[in-house]
Scaffold this motif. Structure first.
Motif, short mmCIF file in Angstrom:
data_model
loop_
_atom_site.label_atom_id
_atom_site.label_comp_id
_atom_site.label_asym_id
_atom_site.label_seq_id
_atom_site.Cartn_x
_atom_site.Cartn_y
_atom_site.Cartn_z
N ARG A 88 59.14 42.35 85.52
CA ARG A 88 58.94 42.02 86.80
C ARG A 88 59.76 42.15 87.97
O ARG A 88 59.84 41.91 88.96
N SER A 89 60.96 42.58 87.41
CA SER A 89 62.12 43.21 88.25
C SER A 89 62.23 44.32 88.74
O SER A 89 62.53 44.86 90.01
N LEU A 90 61.03 45.30 87.99
CA LEU A 90 61.16 46.86 88.48
C LEU A 90 59.97 46.87 89.57
O LEU A 90 59.00 46.36 89.46
N ARG A 91 60.46 47.90 90.51
CA ARG A 91 59.59 48.27 91.46
C ARG A 91 58.35 49.02 91.16
O ARG A 91 57.33 48.95 91.57
N SER A 92 58.63 49.81 89.96
CA SER A 92 57.36 50.61 89.55
C SER A 92 56.32 49.58 89.15
O SER A 92 55.18 50.02 89.13
N THR A 93 56.59 48.11 88.46
CA THR A 93 55.46 47.45 88.13
C THR A 93 54.90 46.96 89.22
O THR A 93 53.45 47.00 89.26
N MET A 94 55.50 46.58 90.38
CA MET A 94 54.66 46.43 91.41
C MET A 94 53.88 47.39 92.32
O MET A 94 52.80 46.98 92.60
#
Length: 270
Positions: free
Chosen positions: A30-36
């Motif tokens: 949830r901290s990775l920008r790739s997830t968003m």
């Protein structure tokens, strides 16, 4: 009895368990920008493409009395699957690229526990978001295409929960491939090939000697299985998977790839 000058931590010390690994992987994903970005684009594709196709069908007055409008969600889900594949690979392969995997395995030496935690967190996240989005798209499509057949409860379940399971399993397959290849670009390329190559190859098999191979590829290509999941029957109308079969087929393939990933993860150096 403690030895002189020895230090005893006032913090209770306990053995780490799977819950700790799950908390760690949830914090990371949830901290990775790739997830968003990947999941955000997937949601936009499912909503945008799904509603656009429904609007086109509704305005064209095409005869749809025998078909449910839920099947129109296929187009957005197929495009969104590329985002799920990308995130599945990045969930583990990016750690090999940055060297973060050394820190992860230092904090949790049990490699099987690390991979299990990644798989559980990833599966639940993708399944939840895909199922919710597919439900919203399905409700909108049924409302927009007024002259379509009323979906049955079985069609609703496959178009929401079934699609969520299928996409999450496809993402887990990508995660397993990422664990085996340990290179983001290479693993994503392999998964794009798995997604599209069988269907493209079948289109160019004109020889009669390849007719059986062509039929098999057309039946079991991932896009065809997704169509069968929506329609409840084989995409080619004859043999091939139907109903919930695509979910079970992909589950078996994903389990086999996952077993290979576990074996290689435990036998390789970082």
């Amino acid at each position: 009895m403690t030895t002189p000058h020895s230090y005893v931590s006032p913090i209770p010390v306990r053995k780490a368990h799977l819950g700790d690994a799950l908390a760690s992987e949830w914090t990371k994903i949830r901290s990775l920008r790739s997830t968003m970005w990947t999941l955000g684009v997937m949601v936009l594709l499912m909503l945008g493409v799904g509603l656009a196709v429904a609007a086109i069908v509704s305005s064209s007055n095409a005869p749809t009395e025998n078909e449910s409008a839920l099947g129109l969600g296929f187009f957005g889900v197929l495009l969104g699957s590329i985002c799920v594949i990308t995130l599945g690979v990045l969930t583990i392969a990016s750690e090999y690229g940055t060297g973060m995997i050394r820190t992860t395995l230092t904090a949790c030496p049990s490699r099987a526990r690390v991979l299990t935690a990644k798989a559980i967190v990833f599966f639940l996240l993708v399944f939840t978001i895909t199922t919710v989005t597919a439900t919203l798209v399905g409700l909108a499509q049924v409302a927009m295409v007024a002259n379509a057949a009323e979906p049955t409860s079985g069609q609703w379940l496959r178009a929401t929960v079934g699609v969520g399971l299928f996409m999450a399993e496809l993402g887990l397959l990508a995660l397993a491939v990422g664990a085996v290849v340990r290179h983001s670009a290479g693993a994503i390329t392999i998964m794009i090939g798995v997604l599209l190559l069988p269907l493209v190859a079948a289109m160019f098999m004109f020889s009669e000697s390849l007719a059986k191979v062509q039929e098999w590829l057309l039946d079991y290509a991932i896009p065809s299985q997704l169509i069968a999941l929506y329609a409840g029957r084989s995409a080619m109308g004859q043999s091939g998977p139907s109903g919930w079969d695509p979910v079970w087929i992909l589950l078996v393939i994903t389990a086999a790839a996952g077993a290979g990933a576990y074996a290689l993860l435990n036998s390789r150096d970082v």
